[in-house]
Design an enzyme around this catalytic site. Structure first.
Site, short mmCIF file in Angstrom:
data_model
loop_
_atom_site.label_atom_id
_atom_site.label_comp_id
_atom_site.label_asym_id
_atom_site.label_seq_id
_atom_site.Cartn_x
_atom_site.Cartn_y
_atom_site.Cartn_z
N THR A 270 0.84 -1.20 0.00
CA THR A 270 0.00 0.00 0.00
C THR A 270 0.88 1.25 0.00
OG1 THR A 270 -1.57 -1.29 1.30
CG2 THR A 270 -1.99 1.07 1.13
N GLU B 178 -4.08 -8.28 11.81
CA GLU B 178 -3.56 -7.38 12.86
C GLU B 178 -4.20 -7.68 14.21
OE1 GLU B 178 -1.35 -4.42 13.03
OE2 GLU B 178 -0.52 -5.43 11.28
N HIS C 115 1.07 -8.70 4.52
CA HIS C 115 0.40 -9.40 5.62
C HIS C 115 -0.11 -10.79 5.19
CE1 HIS C 115 0.19 -5.48 7.61
NE2 HIS C 115 -0.37 -6.03 8.67
N1 DGL Z 1 1.33 -4.93 4.59
C1 DGL Z 1 0.58 -3.89 3.93
C2 DGL Z 1 0.62 -4.12 2.42
O1 DGL Z 1 1.51 -4.82 1.94
C3 DGL Z 1 -0.76 -3.80 4.56
C4 DGL Z 1 -1.42 -2.52 4.35
C5 DGL Z 1 -2.46 -2.17 5.39
O2 DGL Z 1 -2.07 -1.73 6.46
O3 DGL Z 1 -3.65 -2.30 5.09
O4 DGL Z 1 -0.17 -3.58 1.70
#
Ligand code: DGL
Length: 277
Positions: free
Chosen positions: A79, A162, A198
């Site tokens: 992101t 999370e 994630h």
């Molecule tokens: N690990 C983040 C990614 O690769 C997660 C983003 C989020 O916090 O939604 O996009």
């Protein structure tokens, strides 16, 4: 020798725990370096936030990593790579730290992804922010113009990870929903990128809903190999990174909560410190 002065770790940043899946592979590939992880858990998830917010949060965290000695920072977050990296590289770095470097995870993934697919039909699972940015479509087109890309945004997956809710039955509903939605976009998809750092934490759950012939790719090993190659091609950056084989962790939320989950995800004991934003 003044240790403070020689401590120039490679910074690894993510909105929360996800970047640990990348760091784990980077540490395996480059064990001699020092690493400093920063998880902005207090403000995660980033995936549903606006471009401006993701950019502001990411830049703030990158500056903290610079203050702690990092010469090179990896945005181990799709992101942030999709929404903030280009502006940071082009607008901010020349002003605040022209000698330092910030790299992302989308480029190294898209550079090689076409080689994995026989059918040339690839699926991407990501956050709403990554999917709506269109970064995977644009980047894959550059390297593999013959590959067709299908995307699916999974807004609930990062919050479930999370909050350590993935092993509960409620999580399966959302995992199944998005995997099936992606697969209905084309029956030719033979390769899926986990386009969120994630998601490797729920690999086995995702696989339950995929046909056996579809391969699921995590970015950790790809990004680690890409970083090794980058350091080889950029000796002027490589020489600045200190090598005491250490890793340290910061979280913007409570260290005791971070450490419990992070130890699980990282596979080694994590003792983090709090970073006040
Ligand atoms: N690990 C983040 C990614 O690769 C997660 C983003 C989020 O916090 O939604 O996009």
């Amino acid at each position: 020798m003044n240790k403070e002065k020689t401590y120039k770790p490679i910074g690894i940043f993510d909105s929360g725990f996800g970047g640990l899946t990348v760091m784990k592979e980077i540490v395996k590939e480059l064990p001699e370096y020092d690493f400093l992880y920063l998880g902005d858990n207090a403000r995660a998830p980033y995936g549903t936030r606006s471009f401006e917010t993701v950019y502001d949060y990411t830049l703030e965290c990158v500056k903290h990593l610079f203050d702690k000695g990092c010469e090179l920072v990896i945005l181990a977050c799709n992101t942030a790579s999709a929404k903030a990296l280009r502006t940071i590289q082009q607008k901010d770095l020349p002003l605040i730290a022209p000698e330092k470097r910030v790299l992302g995870v989308i480029r190294p993934t898209t550079e090689i992804i076409g080689n994995y697919s026989k059918t040339k039909h690839i699926g991407v699972l990501g956050t709403p922010g990554t999917v709506s940015s269109g970064s995977y479509l644009v980047e894959i087109e550059k390297f593999f113009p013959d590959v067709k890309v299908y995307q699916e945004a999974c807004p609930m997956w990062v919050p479930l990870i999370e909050n350590n809710e993935c092993d509960n039955a409620g999580a399966d509903y959302f995992i199944k929903k998005h995997v099936e939605a992606l697969m209905t976009k084309s029956d030719k998809i033979d390769t899926i990128i986990l386009g969120c750092t994630h998601y490797p934490l729920i690999t086995e759950k995702i696989k339950q809903y995929l046909p056996a012939n579809v391969q699921l790719l995590s970015q950790g090993k790809i990004v680690a190999a890409g970083l090794k190659n980058y350091l080889f091609r950029h000796p002027e950056i490589e020489i600045k990174c200190s090598k005491n084989a250490s890793f340290n962790f910061y979280t913007t939320d409570l260290p005791e909560i971070f450490d419990k989950a992070a130890t699980l995800f990282f596979g080694k004991e994590v003792k983090s410190k709090h970073l006040q934003l």
